[in-house]
Enzyme design. Structure first.
Site, PDB file in Angstrom:
ATOM      1  N   HIS A  47       0.796  -1.222   0.000  1.00  8.07           N
ATOM      2  CA  HIS A  47       0.000   0.000   0.000  1.00  8.07           C
ATOM      3  C   HIS A  47       0.833   1.278   0.000  1.00  8.07           C
ATOM      4  O   HIS A  47       0.297   2.357  -0.202  1.00  8.07           O
ATOM      5  CB  HIS A  47      -0.916   0.026   1.230  1.00  8.07           C
ATOM      6  CG  HIS A  47      -0.186   0.321   2.513  1.00  8.07           C
ATOM      7  ND1 HIS A  47       0.546  -0.626   3.180  1.00  8.07           N
ATOM      8  CD2 HIS A  47      -0.060   1.472   3.224  1.00  8.07           C
ATOM      9  CE1 HIS A  47       1.081  -0.087   4.256  1.00  8.07           C
ATOM     10  NE2 HIS A  47       0.735   1.184   4.304  1.00  8.07           N
ATOM     11  N   ARG A  48       2.141   1.187   0.232  1.00 11.14           N
ATOM     12  CA  ARG A  48       2.947   2.402   0.358  1.00 11.14           C
ATOM     13  C   ARG A  48       3.054   3.140  -0.968  1.00 11.14           C
ATOM     14  O   ARG A  48       3.125   2.533  -2.033  1.00 11.14           O
ATOM     15  CB  ARG A  48       4.339   2.070   0.894  1.00 11.14           C
ATOM     16  CG  ARG A  48       4.340   1.657   2.351  1.00 11.14           C
ATOM     17  CD  ARG A  48       5.744   1.509   2.895  1.00 11.14           C
ATOM     18  NE  ARG A  48       5.706   1.112   4.285  1.00 11.14           N
ATOM     19  CZ  ARG A  48       5.650   1.956   5.311  1.00 11.14           C
ATOM     20  NH1 ARG A  48       5.631   3.262   5.074  1.00 11.14           N
ATOM     21  NH2 ARG A  48       5.618   1.503   6.543  1.00 11.14           N
TER      22      ARG A  48
END
Length: 352
Positions: A175-176
């Protein structure tokens, strides 16, 4: 009372945690929502300040490295309210990470620093933080994992619902921004996971940011064929998935640790990790996700492979130690102190 900053506003990323952790509903919801780092932090700062003016707490407890954490710190120190930082001293040494900026700033204005590990204490000492402010207490996430891990086995039916066998699947989370917002990097991660999915089921709970990146490009969806995407899962379901995975592949800081707590090897899809102890013990391996081959090889090699013995995160009593120190340092004891707490995505204001 509980104050919800609204950094995570989707029920699947927010309300489910209140429900499953059996927390009281928030008395205040700041409703900040998403936005750029500056906009989000600024809105939080303004609204947290209003709450602190109303509550007039004796101290503010902040947790972690999110924008909620930074806003809580700034609001408190500007009002001359003492701040205690839980999960202090972590460093990735990558100042391009927003979380790194948040945690460094929080550490250097806090009155009390609760460090989870020896390495975290050493980082603070190297940066000139006074030793009298630093307490190594262990990791509160370990406290939570010990308690809720067994609850997850009792209450979650997700493995059965997905038709999964323990130890035979890969749990993936990405998700980064540096992974998802970079098309070439994201494509290599998907290609690597898709190749693994030809041999083992790859279960991928889909963060909203990641889902948006997939939907923005038909080629990304094409690359992801074979990966089993599922909606965001609650805390107990995630605990169950972590406990019974053959290997975890993630760019999440928290998931790295939880995999270790449950004795599951982990591949870190980043350029660095804050949790150097887990690399040294052999439970985690850091893989630059710049090629699909590197991702695939690292995950296959890690599958089911255990690391060494060690308890770098304490004995599961971090929360008790923190409470005891706060009662002692803020001089009010358990019946008198009022502490506003801000961190991760929620704010907590315990009242006696």
């Amino acid at each position: 009372c509980v104050i919800h900053t609204g950094q995570h506003f989707d029920d699947a990323m927010s309300q489910v945690f209140f429900d499953e952790l059996e927390m009281s509903p928030p008395a205040h919801n700041l409703g900040v929502g998403s936005g750029t780092h500056g906009k989000q932090t600024g809105r939080m700062l303004e609204k947290i300040e209003e709450v602190l003016m109303e509550l007039a707490p004796d101290g503010v407890l902040v947790y972690g490295d999110t924008n909620s954490t930074l806003a809580g710190v700034i609001a408190a120190v500007k009002m001359h309210i003492p701040v205690a930082h839980v999960e202090a001293g972590l460093r990735s040494f990558n100042r391009r990470m927003p979380e790194e900026i948040n945690r460094v700033l929080a550490d250097h204005v806090s009155s009390l620093l609760f460090a989870p590990t020896v390495a975290a204490v050493e980082n603070l000492e190297r940066e000139g933080v006074a030793a009298r402010k630093i307490y190594r207490v262990g990791d509160v996430m370990y406290d939570a994992a010990r308690y809720h891990g067994s609850r997850a086995r009792e209450r979650s039916s997700l493995l059965r619902d997905l038709g999964l066998s323990g130890g035979r699947y890969v749990l993936a989370t990405v998700h980064r921004a540096e992974n998802v917002d970079d098309p070439s990097r994201f494509a290599e991660i998907l290609d690597g996971l898709a190749a693994i999915a030809e041999m083992h089921p790859v279960i991928f709970p889909l963060h909203p940011r990641t889902g948006a990146a997939l939907d923005a490009s038909s080629s990304m969806r094409e690359r992801a064929k074979g990966i089993r995407f599922i909606p965001p899962v609650g805390y107990l379901d995630m605990m169950l998935l972590e406990q019974f995975a053959g290997v975890v592949a993630t760019d999440s800081g928290g998931v790295q640790k939880e995999a270790f707590f449950f004795g599951v090897p982990c591949v870190v899809l980043r350029d660095e990790t804050e949790w150097v102890e887990l690399v040294e013990l052999g439970w985690n391996r850091v893989v630059y996700p710049l090629s699909a081959g590197a991702v695939k090889s690292a995950v296959i090699e890690a599958f089911g492979r255990k690391g060494g013995d060690g308890k770098p995160y304490g004995d599961g009593t971090a929360g008790e130690q923190i409470l005891s120190i706060l009662e002692e340092q803020w001089h009010h004891g358990p019946s008198g102190a009022r502490a506003a707490s801000v961190g991760r995505d929620h704010s907590f204001v315990p009242r006696s």
